[in-house]
Design an enzyme around this catalytic site. Structure first.
Site, PDB file in Angstrom:
ATOM      1  N   HIS A 193      20.394  20.047  -4.427  1.00 16.44           N
ATOM      2  CA  HIS A 193      21.484  19.113  -4.215  1.00 16.44           C
ATOM      3  C   HIS A 193      22.802  19.919  -4.870  1.00 16.44           C
ATOM      4  O   HIS A 193      23.964  19.207  -4.947  1.00 16.44           O
ATOM      5  CB  HIS A 193      20.852  17.620  -5.135  1.00 16.44           C
ATOM      6  N   ARG A 345      23.191  11.604  -2.327  1.00  8.16           N
ATOM      7  CA  ARG A 345      21.481  11.430  -2.151  1.00  8.16           C
ATOM      8  C   ARG A 345      21.098  11.064  -3.439  1.00  8.16           C
ATOM      9  O   ARG A 345      19.827  11.104  -3.076  1.00  8.16           O
ATOM     10  CB  ARG A 345      20.854  12.295  -1.735  1.00  8.16           C
TER      11      ARG A 345
END
Length: 764
Positions: A193, A345
């Protein structure tokens, strides 16, 4: 047309939020939707793509034959379209600052990391291509868009069929990795990420016809639905396809080649910075970075939750996206809203959410320590210094503790030998194949159970273990069920899933992804394969050739590569040729290299990517001038185990957290784990040969080499230049500025305020 589709998508999402009828596709779109600056970039790209598609349709109607629109349009036409759509802004030249302070800290977008090519590695730019894209029409349509299209002489199989026949493993028969703890897998996702985010289209509807992608099996961009095989027992023949949205394109400014006579290839946008810079903590754009800062004081802190705490320890703030949160309700029918972090996220599952809370706390812990040592620093200086330290923490843990376990000693020696300094000719961008295939390897190492342990590393009596799908988008399980510590203990004291060629992806991910409602859940394996086709990623053999590996042509040769006759036969029964196998599937099918977890293909791709990320980063922690020698020495004491000790109430844990050992084998007390000594960041306020920095009332200052930059406290205004420089004759270049405010006069003094007493620090 684009604006209408965006509006109807937004209105539909709001209505579903109110009615609590969100689908799995809605949840996927929620955390991968383009936001803020990314939304602007994606909208411009979709303006341009839609405009060109309309022109293409008219051209084909007029000429009665297929012509590439870019063969028809003049350069002036393309320039007009670029300007009208807003895409020309992506290529506007910008001047990179070149001063002591701009060379000290990254920009939040990583723009100007490379001064020769300022866009390299910046957020909202294209992923890198290591091999040319393979699209069905040569420039945009995904592979497999047309059912009858042939690739290497054969049709591509349905991705859900591949998932059913090659990748499934029931939750109850999961093989365990006796070497790596599950926190090793969690670090991989955390790092992923930091490096890449391919947002979905800003619309869930087709731009031309207004068709909802969740309600059709028609393949009309951005809809690229996953067809369900007729014998799929999961769907009982009641549905023809699984919704799938294409990744958002990036503005095509013509920089990848001349417009005239050439087709501009569709590229996907990376919404985050490519570098290992803890962007998931801080964001990759100014909008989100400012949203998660604490501006109620000048202490350089990140914002925290004002409603809840973890027995006094900090939680992330809530996301005020709207009146209703898309996150799951607790059993009482009330909800804890989604949390807000530097990466959208954050709420995906409990392990990821726990990491976000952990590093929020670490930032604020470091900020308080640096303010105590350097009370003359402004909140902005503290924030930037901590952000730089946090980036170094992530780089060191990744390259010292994680990557060697991942790719093995041979690939480490080949791709990551001793660091020799920054090289501005290296492209540090995240490669499309790395983000879309290679670094999705971790999906085959995820356990189906979220273990939650008490202080004795036994299943928590009040908060028992969960099936993974029950942790999706459920921040209430953190707030109401013991905080992040039970989750972290579960990650520490349980093994990862071991990759096995006959047991690939657990049903929690393959059958129940984002299953929060009665609506159809998603299949992560099918999503991975479809995403590869969406991005035009070349097949397995092309990447084997790229890495200098053999290219199997038949069952016998594929069997030799995989050391598994059954798997080789099953793959070729579906694909007919190894050339057509998606690189993600081929990569996870290979036996691991000695001393690593990846097979030879992925060890090569990961090794090359991590080399580029290190050697192409001007702000790499070992690069000359980024940290002092004493700071570099201090940074090397960092460990993930120490970070957990400093930011939770966990008092006993493995010193090497990535290595799995059943409790209590290899576990130590936090008092036995070294700390990073922050004294190396205490700034000497005496500048040779000028002496102590002039202290001005109501100011903060920072020193960079022989220059001093002043800023005013909140509510005061700077008068005069903000920077003074110590000259070789021992004099300051000018008098320092003053800071004036209501009913307050600045008083310039030239005596040192150091050392400060504890009394003077009160209230900082």
């Amino acid at each position: 047309m684009v604006d209408r589709a965006y509006k109807e998508t937004r209105d539909g999402h709001k209505l579903k939020l109110v009615k609590r009828t969100l689908t799995s596709t809605d949840l996927l779109a929620y955390f991968k939707q383009p936001m803020a600056e990314t939304r602007t970039a994606v909208r411009s790209a979709e303006y341009m793509e839609t405009a060109l598609s309309l022109i293409q349709r008219i051209v084909n109607q007029v000429h009665k034959r297929l012509l590439n629109v870019t063969d028809i349009l003049r350069q002036s036409d393309m320039s007009t379209i670029l300007q009208i759509t807003g895409c020309s802004a992506a290529s506007l030249p910008k001047v990179c600052e070149d001063n002591c302070w701009s060379n000290r800290y990254r920009t939040i977008t990583s723009y100007c990391n490379n001064r020769k090519n300022p866009h390299l590695g910046a957020s909202n730019t294209a992923f890198a291509r290591w091999l040319p894209a393979q699209y069905e029409d040569g420039f945009s349509l995904p592979k497999g868009w047309t059912r009858r299209a042939l690739y290497s002489g054969f049709r591509l199989p349905l991705v859900r069929g591949v998932s059913n026949q090659i990748l499934q493993v029931a939750n109850q028969i999961v093989p365990l990795d006796q070497d790596n703890a599950h926190i090793f897998v969690q670090w991989g996702q955390w790092l992923d990420h930091d490096l890449g985010l391919a947002p979905l289209s800003g619309s869930v509807q087709t731009f031309n016809e207004g068709i909802n992608c969740e309600e059709t099996c028609a393949r009309k961009s951005p809809c690229f639905p996953i067809r369900i095989p007729r014998n799929d027992s999961r769907f009982n023949n009641t549905i023809g396809c699984m919704p799938f949205l294409r990744s958002a394109p990036v503005c095509d400014t013509g920089e990848r080649g001349p417009i005239a006579g050439h087709v501009n290839i569709r590229e996907q946008l990376n919404a985050v910075t490519a570098f290992i810079d803890a962007s998931m903590v801080y964001g990759s754009g100014k909008t989100i970075a400012n949203q998660i800062r604490n501006y109620t004081n000048d202490l350089g802190l990140l914002a925290i939750n004002q409603n809840y705490s973890d027995n006094g320890l900090e939680y992330l703030p809530f996301n005020s996206i709207g009146l209703v949160s898309p996150c799951a309700l607790n059993p009482n029918g009330t909800g804890v809203p989604c949390f807000l972090a530097g990466d959208g996220r954050v709420n995906e599952h409990l392990g990821l959410l726990s990491f976000h809370a952990l590093f929020l706390r670490e930032h604020n812990r470091l900020a308080r320590e640096l303010k105590r040592m350097n009370p003359h620093w402004s909140g902005e200086t503290i924030y930037q210094e901590v952000r730089k330290i946090m980036g170094a923490f992530h780089q060191i843990i990744t390259y010292r503790d994680y990557v060697p376990r991942l790719i093995g000693p041979e690939a480490m020696q080949k791709y990551l030998p001793y660091y020799r300094g920054y090289n501005d000719s290296i492209d540090p961008r995240t490669a499309n194949v790395f983000a879309t295939a290679c670094f999705r390897y971790g999906h085959v190492t995820i356990q189906p159970i979220v273990h939650r342990f008490n202080e004795s590393y036994q299943e928590h009596p009040r908060y028992p273990n969960l099936l993974l799908h029950n942790s999706f988008f459920s921040p209430w399980r953190i707030v109401d069920q013991g905080g992040i510590e039970p989750v972290l203990r579960g990650l520490l004291a349980n093994p990862a899933k071991r990759q096995a060629q006959d047991r690939m992806i657990v049903d929690e991910l393959r059958q129940r992804l984002f299953e929060l409602t009665s609506h159809v859940p998603l299949d992560l394996a099918s999503l991975n394969l479809q995403r590869s086709r969406d991005h035009g990623i070349p097949g397995y053999n092309a990447w084997r050739k790229f890495c200098g590996l053999s290219e199997p042509k038949n069952v016998r040769e594929l069997k030799a590569v995989l050391s598994n006759a059954s798997l080789a036969s099953n793959l070729l029964r579906l694909y007919r040729t190894p050339a057509n196998i998606e690189p993600w599937l081929g990569g996870v099918s290979e036996p691991s290299v000695n001393g690593g977890k990846l097979g030879p293909l992925f060890a090569c791709l990961a090794g090359q990517q991590f080399k580029n990320l290190r050697d192409g980063d001007r702000f790499w922690w070992q690069n000359e001038g980024i940290f002092t020698a004493s700071q570099q020495q201090a940074l090397q004491q960092v460990s993930l185990s120490r970070l957990i000790c400093d930011n939770t109430r966990i008092e006993e844990l493995p010193q090497d957290v990535f290595r799995f050992r059943p409790y209590p084998e290899g576990y130590v007390r936090c008092t036995q784990i070294p700390q990073v000594e922050l004294n190396a960041w205490k700034e000497n306020t005496e500048v040779t040969p000028c002496g102590f920095v002039p202290v001005v009332a109501h100011t903060h200052f920072s020193i960079c080499k022989s220059s001093v930059r002043y800023t005013c406290e909140s509510g005061f205004k700077l008068a005069g230049g903000d920077t003074i420089t110590c000259l070789s004759n021992g004099q300051w270049s000018s008098a320092p500025p003053t800071c004036t405010g209501p009913a307050t006069n600045s008083l310039i003094t030239y005596s040192s305020i150091f050392p400060m007493t504890d009394v003077m620090l009160t209230g900082l």
